[in-house]
Design an enzyme around this catalytic site. Sequence first.
Site, PDB file in Angstrom:
ATOM      1  N   LYS A 162       0.841  -1.167  -0.035  1.00 53.77           N
ATOM      2  CA  LYS A 162      -0.001  -0.164  -0.010  1.00 53.77           C
ATOM      3  C   LYS A 162       0.890   1.326  -0.036  1.00 53.77           C
ATOM      4  O   LYS A 162       0.481   2.326  -0.729  1.00 53.77           O
ATOM      5  CB  LYS A 162      -0.806   0.074   1.321  1.00 53.77           C
ATOM      6  CG  LYS A 162      -2.048  -0.746   0.914  1.00 53.77           C
ATOM      7  CD  LYS A 162      -3.094  -0.562   2.366  1.00 53.77           C
ATOM      8  CE  LYS A 162      -2.470  -0.778   3.667  1.00 53.77           C
ATOM      9  NZ  LYS A 162      -2.062  -1.873   4.051  1.00 53.77           N
ATOM     10  N   ARG A 189      -9.506   2.228   9.026  1.00 56.85           N
ATOM     11  CA  ARG A 189      -9.197   0.720   9.022  1.00 56.85           C
ATOM     12  C   ARG A 189     -10.178   0.045   9.842  1.00 56.85           C
ATOM     13  O   ARG A 189     -10.051  -1.145  10.297  1.00 56.85           O
ATOM     14  CB  ARG A 189      -7.779   0.802  10.137  1.00 56.85           C
ATOM     15  CG  ARG A 189      -6.818   0.075   9.244  1.00 56.85           C
ATOM     16  CD  ARG A 189      -5.305   0.134  10.252  1.00 56.85           C
ATOM     17  NE  ARG A 189      -4.250  -0.580   9.690  1.00 56.85           N
ATOM     18  CZ  ARG A 189      -3.248  -0.091   9.289  1.00 56.85           C
ATOM     19  NH1 ARG A 189      -3.231   1.290   8.830  1.00 56.85           N
ATOM     20  NH2 ARG A 189      -2.049  -0.828   9.033  1.00 56.85           N
ATOM     21  N   ARG A 191      11.404  -7.029   5.279  1.00 53.87           N
ATOM     22  CA  ARG A 191      11.284  -5.624   4.778  1.00 53.87           C
ATOM     23  C   ARG A 191      12.391  -4.810   5.650  1.00 53.87           C
ATOM     24  O   ARG A 191      12.264  -4.944   6.999  1.00 53.87           O
ATOM     25  CB  ARG A 191       9.696  -5.047   4.817  1.00 53.87           C
ATOM     26  CG  ARG A 191       9.671  -3.785   4.779  1.00 53.87           C
ATOM     27  CD  ARG A 191       8.087  -3.458   4.374  1.00 53.87           C
ATOM     28  NE  ARG A 191       7.282  -3.414   5.701  1.00 53.87           N
ATOM     29  CZ  ARG A 191       6.194  -3.111   5.739  1.00 53.87           C
ATOM     30  NH1 ARG A 191       5.378  -2.602   4.430  1.00 53.87           N
ATOM     31  NH2 ARG A 191       5.394  -3.007   6.696  1.00 53.87           N
ATOM     32  N   ARG A 220      11.130  -2.260  10.986  1.00 56.77           N
ATOM     33  CA  ARG A 220       9.923  -1.763  11.925  1.00 56.77           C
ATOM     34  C   ARG A 220       9.638  -2.880  13.066  1.00 56.77           C
ATOM     35  O   ARG A 220       9.725  -4.039  12.723  1.00 56.77           O
ATOM     36  CB  ARG A 220       8.660  -1.619  11.270  1.00 56.77           C
ATOM     37  CG  ARG A 220       8.614  -0.369  10.482  1.00 56.77           C
ATOM     38  CD  ARG A 220       7.198  -0.257   9.542  1.00 56.77           C
ATOM     39  NE  ARG A 220       6.159  -0.570  10.108  1.00 56.77           N
ATOM     40  CZ  ARG A 220       5.027  -0.525   9.388  1.00 56.77           C
ATOM     41  NH1 ARG A 220       4.945   0.130   8.154  1.00 56.77           N
ATOM     42  NH2 ARG A 220       3.605  -0.879   9.872  1.00 56.77           N
ATOM     43  N   ARG A 226      -1.474  -8.643  13.156  1.00 52.82           N
ATOM     44  CA  ARG A 226      -1.724  -7.649  12.141  1.00 52.82           C
ATOM     45  C   ARG A 226      -2.958  -8.060  11.222  1.00 52.82           C
ATOM     46  O   ARG A 226      -3.837  -7.537  10.814  1.00 52.82           O
ATOM     47  CB  ARG A 226      -0.601  -6.680  11.595  1.00 52.82           C
ATOM     48  CG  ARG A 226       0.193  -5.837  12.658  1.00 52.82           C
ATOM     49  CD  ARG A 226       1.420  -5.523  12.287  1.00 52.82           C
ATOM     50  NE  ARG A 226       1.316  -4.566  11.084  1.00 52.82           N
ATOM     51  CZ  ARG A 226       2.470  -4.416  10.174  1.00 52.82           C
ATOM     52  NH1 ARG A 226       3.639  -5.031  10.528  1.00 52.82           N
ATOM     53  NH2 ARG A 226       2.659  -3.697   9.069  1.00 52.82           N
TER      54      ARG A 226
HETATM   55  P1  AMP Z   1       0.570   0.929   8.538  1.00 52.32           P
HETATM   56  O1  AMP Z   1       2.286   1.746   8.449  1.00 52.32           O
HETATM   57  O2  AMP Z   1      -0.303   1.557   7.839  1.00 52.32           O
HETATM   58  O3  AMP Z   1       1.265  -0.552   8.496  1.00 52.32           O
HETATM   59  O4  AMP Z   1       0.414   1.145  10.192  1.00 52.32           O
HETATM   60  C1  AMP Z   1       1.229   0.726  11.241  1.00 52.32           C
HETATM   61  C2  AMP Z   1       0.229   0.753  12.573  1.00 52.32           C
HETATM   62  O5  AMP Z   1      -0.177   1.980  13.063  1.00 52.32           O
HETATM   63  C3  AMP Z   1      -0.896  -0.209  12.369  1.00 52.32           C
HETATM   64  O6  AMP Z   1      -0.581  -1.707  12.549  1.00 52.32           O
HETATM   65  C4  AMP Z   1      -1.695   0.341  13.496  1.00 52.32           C
HETATM   66  O7  AMP Z   1      -1.217  -0.025  14.771  1.00 52.32           O
HETATM   67  C5  AMP Z   1      -1.300   1.722  13.599  1.00 52.32           C
HETATM   68  N1  AMP Z   1      -2.312   2.547  12.715  1.00 52.32           N
HETATM   69  C6  AMP Z   1      -2.105   3.093  11.562  1.00 52.32           C
HETATM   70  N2  AMP Z   1      -3.386   3.433  10.848  1.00 52.32           N
HETATM   71  C7  AMP Z   1      -4.280   3.061  11.792  1.00 52.32           C
HETATM   72  C8  AMP Z   1      -5.731   3.486  11.820  1.00 52.32           C
HETATM   73  N3  AMP Z   1      -6.447   4.139  10.935  1.00 52.32           N
HETATM   74  N4  AMP Z   1      -6.113   3.067  12.921  1.00 52.32           N
HETATM   75  C9  AMP Z   1      -5.863   2.489  13.917  1.00 52.32           C
HETATM   76  N5  AMP Z   1      -4.647   2.155  14.139  1.00 52.32           N
HETATM   77  C10 AMP Z   1      -3.865   2.688  12.854  1.00 52.32           C
END
Ligand code: AMP
Length: 223
Positions: free
Chosen positions: A13, A88, A127, A161, A172
């Site tokens: 994404k 989300r 990654r 990460r 996740r």
């Molecule tokens: P990402 O970089 O999109 O994979 O997001 C990393 C982490 O940030 C996720 O696993 C969640 O813990 C948190 N996160 C990101 N976006 C959201 C969201 N819209 N709602 C809740 N937690 C989020």
Amino acid sequence: MRIVLVGPPGAGKGTQATRLAEKLRVPHISTGDLFRTNISRQTELGKLAKSYIDAGDLVPDEVTIGMAKDRMEQPDAERGFLLDGFPRNVAQAEALDELLTAEGIKLDAVLDLEAPEEEVVKRIAGRRICRNDSAHVFHVTHKKPAKDGVCDVCGGELYQRADDTEETVRTRLDVYHTQTEPIISYYDAQGLVTTISALGEVDEVTERAMAALPQLEDPAPSH
Ligand code: AMP
């Protein structure tokens, strides 16, 4: 142009969002990146979000929705945006709808990136991301940097990460299936969803994504 990008962690994404946002000339808004910036700056919001993120859980809606709203209200997002990682869950999707309705605007499309579970686990566990720019992404076997631990693009430090370990990825993915996938039906009922495969070369997926947004022609042709 207002687009939501959905897909499991590891579907690409972030990579696709960066490329599509550039082509469509709209800001790429990633709630994950906003949280990570807050964490590295040690803000109150960052401190609150960190434990949820490290565990692979969602950060509570009241925090997330407020942060996303603030970002969407910045002047650069007035003419559109590409949302990556927000909404989300259905409550966030409803909050976004309310926000857009209040402004008299609506989403143009929801792009769903599909990838098999084992593939995303492999992608994420290997990654490595640049500290300077999360769009600079490498992989320990599929996309090795020329020099170990160093970003080919800018020389920044590459890191894994904290939530990219295999165990957290499984959490996740569970969170994705139980909480995020229902937003696909939610948006499908509004006729907004297009699903594409996230497999293949990065360029191929970008082309597929652009082709899946037929009503949104590339606004940046060369003259
Ligand atoms: P990402 O970089 O999109 O994979 O997001 C990393 C982490 O940030 C996720 O696993 C969640 O813990 C948190 N996160 C990101 N976006 C959201 C969201 N819209 N709602 C809740 N937690 C989020």
